[in-house]
Design an enzyme around this catalytic site. Structure first.
Site, PDB file in Angstrom:
ATOM      1  N   GLU A  31       0.860  -1.186   0.000  1.00  0.00           N
ATOM      2  CA  GLU A  31       0.000   0.000   0.000  1.00  0.00           C
ATOM      3  C   GLU A  31       0.902   1.244   0.000  1.00  0.00           C
ATOM      4  O   GLU A  31       1.910   1.285   0.711  1.00  0.00           O
ATOM      5  CB  GLU A  31      -0.878   0.017   1.255  1.00  0.00           C
ATOM      6  CG  GLU A  31      -1.862   1.190   1.265  1.00  0.00           C
ATOM      7  CD  GLU A  31      -2.624   1.318   2.588  1.00  0.00           C
ATOM      8  OE1 GLU A  31      -2.144   0.793   3.601  1.00  0.00           O
ATOM      9  OE2 GLU A  31      -3.697   1.962   2.583  1.00  0.00           O
ATOM     10  N   CYS A  50      -5.781  -2.340   2.356  1.00  0.00           N
ATOM     11  CA  CYS A  50      -5.532  -2.184   3.798  1.00  0.00           C
ATOM     12  C   CYS A  50      -6.764  -2.343   4.683  1.00  0.00           C
ATOM     13  O   CYS A  50      -7.229  -3.445   4.920  1.00  0.00           O
ATOM     14  CB  CYS A  50      -4.850  -0.847   4.051  1.00  0.00           C
ATOM     15  SG  CYS A  50      -4.119  -0.735   5.715  1.00  0.00           S
ATOM     16  N   LYS A  93      -9.513   2.704  -2.586  1.00  0.00           N
ATOM     17  CA  LYS A  93      -9.758   2.106  -1.258  1.00  0.00           C
ATOM     18  C   LYS A  93     -11.169   2.396  -0.761  1.00  0.00           C
ATOM     19  O   LYS A  93     -11.572   3.556  -0.673  1.00  0.00           O
ATOM     20  CB  LYS A  93      -8.709   2.679  -0.301  1.00  0.00           C
ATOM     21  CG  LYS A  93      -8.733   2.126   1.107  1.00  0.00           C
ATOM     22  CD  LYS A  93      -7.509   2.664   1.872  1.00  0.00           C
ATOM     23  CE  LYS A  93      -7.418   2.133   3.281  1.00  0.00           C
ATOM     24  NZ  LYS A  93      -6.123   2.513   3.910  1.00  0.00           N
TER      25      LYS A  93
END
Lengths: 388, 388
Positions: A123, A237, A200
């Site tokens: 990430e 994440c 994300k």
């Protein structure tokens, strides 16, 4: 940097501790901890020598599966990179990025020698995890366009040269739309073309993870990218904590879902081995959880919202990158302390094999849940509680 | 019975293997495997002596949490029972049930001495796991009414006597409605009253788990039972694999979700430590996964749909009963081979504390998923796939 002193205190890995047991006990324990359907993947000596020279720890495994009569095996090799910052966080932005690029290039060269088809970076791999500081500058200068920014251009060359799909999670600056910043994964195919990007979906609001100060929840949905080496998706994440996020990638047909992450702290490490593994089993696909290593120390003090004094470091990022197969078998992790490359080989056909075995895709009563969730999200929803 | 010979081959537990390591290594490893927020719960010598006399292994732990300023702690003690069949499966139905009742009564007496508030039995605790055989008789005779069947009446006395909530998962026969059979958990409150019942939501269709031949998917929803010792729910066995099932109990306010199960086989054991633990973390509640032990041998041959010869045993049920806290910390498990009682003490306030820390309940974008799931369940749903 105070880094070296800190790192020496860290436990290397569960496997390092297990290696002190008898072979019989190791076998029993690994079976219980990891499952049985994996084995070491031998790599040529030239590859191992290059890894040693470049100081990359190598974890290489093959997931064991069964040949079918009708379908040909679809065997792929995947690599996940786990690194630390090569320079102090005080290094100028362009120098930092160049040094990080260099390290990635070495790792991609190593992966190419190991005949890897799909390569996933960490990430926000081009930058320090500066969100802990809550400072805007110079950090926002790391953001760059997904489609034609310098990092994407840099990787396109390597993807084409090595016939490799590369997943590149960066800080995206959308210059076309009001300079909005996003946490984004760019998917570059094995011909060097940008196949697409994914933003994300879930943004944390706790401890040092002050990301909601910089960007918002993603608006690209749950895309699955159809590559020549399988259907892949990226759950970036914090999306790891959300089972519906994992589920939607599955419903869209993902066979391999990457979870590139930046993680430090006991509260996070306790569930690190659990969530991506549970997602693999629940959705009958492969998952790969990727974390950086090392302690990032920042020039200015910051607080972590935990009642403790101001400090300058983010804590130890514990690495532990690992892959899980659709049946819940997982590989041992890369260590908690070293830079390394996790290389795994598996047959994507295993996804459907596991579906045919468990049938979760059929007995999960999705219509019922769609209806109940819809009701449960109403402001006046009354929970189903049984009282005397 | 061929049981004794088989059992001796089984690994006792991960903890038994870990005990061969140095104390320092054990500490490091346990922290990585289980988390830090638990400690041994000391029980009086009289309790331990009684356990020894009754041949129950004891696992007793306290989950560590923080006192609050405004709310009083809501500390409860929970016990989960892990047993094997006391008689061969050829024993007459009434004799078998009586022998199983006797063992449960001993365990409940032990739990009462240990000041337990909530006690949960195994899935279908009054009977052999006969579904592997696909035979209907005499097995269906184990089914009994939930509200006023003999097992419920038997437990009501013990619940009242010991001021204990008892969760009793049985094979239910609904005599009022056409003699339909269900896999049901009966919740008896600490005054001996039946608070309600919950019917298993997901029914397996694989290997030896031929339950779909006997009963259907539950129709009681995702009830949460408000007891004097907290809000509890029951996710019966196979529902463990379905994240939406876990989610709905959470949305209805559960603080502790039991997962009474019958599990054997490597394909199941590999994910046993993962799913209920992930559910605890994802939904910020406590979970307790409960399994029986031992190998059940049946009078007539049956096949397992795995290409192997007909045989008479179900395989080794691997026990490994354990509890997970809302922060993902878990207790060590009871062994894979012994009958035992897992006793844990924890503060239910921890659920909200973890919610306040992580905020999963706020950043999970439930409205978006309700909408997407509704779309995804349509026959003409087109997955979001990005192609070149």
């Amino acid at each position: 940097m105070s880094e070296t002193k800190k790192e020496t205190k860290e436990v290397v890995s569960i496997d390092e501790i297990m290696s002190k047991l008898s072979l019989e006990d190791q076998t029993s324990m690994k079976k219980l901890l990891y499952g049985s359907n994996y084995e070491p993947l031998e790599l040529p000596e030239t590859v191992m020598n290059f890894a040693k020279k470049m100081q990359f720890e190598i974890g290489s495994y093959r997931i064991i599966s069964t040949p079918e009569q009708v379908r040909k095996a679809r065997v792929v090799r995947m690599a996940a990179l786990q690194t630390k910052l090569p320079l102090p966080t005080t290094a100028p932005v362009i120098e930092m990025r160049a040094a990080i690029w260099k390290r990635a290039e070495e790792a991609i060269e190593l992966a190419a020698k190991a005949k890897v088809n799909i390569f996933c970076l960490q990430e926000l791999w081009t930058m320090p995890y500066f969100f802990c500081t809550r400072e805007k500058q110079p950090w926002c200068e790391f953001a760059e366009p997904a489609e034609n920014g310098p990092t994407t251009k840099f990787l396109q060359v390597l993807a084409r040269k090595n016939n490799m799909v590369i997943v590149s999670p960066i800080l995206e600056r959308d210059e076309v739309h009001s300079d909005v910043i996003w946490n984004t994964a760019v998917v570059i195919d094995n011909h060097g073309d940008v196949l697409g990007k994914h933003r994300k979906n879930h943004i944390p609001r706790n401890e040092d993870f002050n990301e909601s100060t910089y960007y918002f929840e993603g608006n690209t949905g749950h895309e699955v990218f159809e590559t020549e080496f399988g259907k892949i998706a990226i759950n970036i994440c914090y999306g790891r904590h959300h089972v519906l996020n994992w589920l939607m990638y599955g419903l869209n047909g993902a066979e391999l879902v990457f979870n590139p992450s930046v993680e430090a702290g006991d509260f996070s490490e306790v569930i690190w081995p659990i969530e991506p593994r549970c997602a693999a089993a629940a959705n009958s696909y492969f998952t790969c959880a990727i974390n950086r290593v090392g302690t990032e120390v920042y020039p200015n003090e910051f607080t972590s919202g935990d009642g403790k004094p101001a400090h300058k470091d983010f804590g130890h990022c514990y690495g532990s990158t690992y892959l899980t197969a659709p049946d819940g078998t997982r590989t041992p992790a890369l260590s908690r302390v070293n830079e390394g490359l996790l290389i795994t080989e598996f047959d994507l056909n295993m996804c459907r094999q596991v579906k045919d075995f468990w049938c979760f895709q059929m007995d999960r009563r999705l219509e019922m849940y769609a209806e109940r969730l819809t009701k449960a999200t109403k402001v006046d929803y009354v929970p189903q509680i049984v009282r005397k």
